[in-house]
Structure formats: C-alpha cells, structure tokens
Design a protein around this motif. Structure first.
Motif, short mmCIF file in Angstrom:
data_model
loop_
_atom_site.label_atom_id
_atom_site.label_comp_id
_atom_site.label_asym_id
_atom_site.label_seq_id
_atom_site.Cartn_x
_atom_site.Cartn_y
_atom_site.Cartn_z
N THR A 6 34.64 36.52 38.16
CA THR A 6 36.04 36.67 37.28
C THR A 6 35.95 38.05 37.76
N GLN A 7 35.04 38.78 38.46
CA GLN A 7 35.80 40.09 38.66
C GLN A 7 36.40 39.91 40.10
N PRO A 8 37.65 41.31 40.60
CA PRO A 8 38.57 41.06 41.69
C PRO A 8 36.70 41.35 43.24
N ALA A 9 37.23 40.83 43.95
CA ALA A 9 35.95 41.41 45.20
C ALA A 9 35.67 42.78 45.06
N SER A 10 37.00 43.58 45.63
CA SER A 10 37.24 44.62 45.54
C SER A 10 36.22 45.37 44.00
N VAL A 11 36.03 44.80 43.39
CA VAL A 11 35.58 45.24 41.98
C VAL A 11 33.80 45.17 41.99
N ARG A 12 33.70 44.07 42.24
CA ARG A 12 31.91 43.54 42.28
C ARG A 12 31.27 44.24 43.09
N LEU A 13 30.06 44.58 42.23
CA LEU A 13 28.61 44.85 42.29
C LEU A 13 28.63 44.42 43.88
N ARG A 14 27.62 45.15 44.69
CA ARG A 14 26.82 44.80 45.96
C ARG A 14 25.39 44.76 45.81
#
Length: 68
Positions: A60-68
C-alpha cells in the motif's frame, strides 16, 4: 537467532504476538501453533481486530518509501 539462554528469538516473538509466521517461507509447524495460540489469546498485534500483515502494508506504500 538464538537468545543468550538458548531460546529462539523467532519463536518468542511469534508467541508474544509481535511477529507473524510467514507461511510462504516457512513450514515450521511449531511457529504455526505459536501464532495460533497468540491469536486466540489476542496477544500483541492480535489485539487489533484487523491486523495488517507487513507484506500487505508494504504493497500500500508508494514505491518511493518502500523498504528494500
């Protein structure tokens, strides 16, 4: 990971309701049972009527804030 007294950190976290048993990556039936007991006792995250699994939350989080 083992704690200093030899207990499994994973098992302790699942038992306390602070971690999910990730079925897709584990066939450990002990963890399954510990999660079942934590859910039944409404411990930790299971006290919430609608807990959101971390893998769903991340989606549900924008790609820019997802943990990788």
């Amino acid at each position: 990971m083992l704690l200093g007294d030899g207990r499994s950190l994973n098992r302790e976290l699942v038992s306390a309701g602070y971690a999910w048993w990730f079925r897709r990556h584990s066939s450990d039936r002990d963890l399954e049972e510990r999660e079942r007991q934590a859910r039944a006792a409404r411990r930790g995250l299971w006290a919430d009527p609608n807990p959101v699994p971390p893998w769903v939350f991340r989606e549900t989080q924008p790609a820019s804030v997802r943990l990788r």
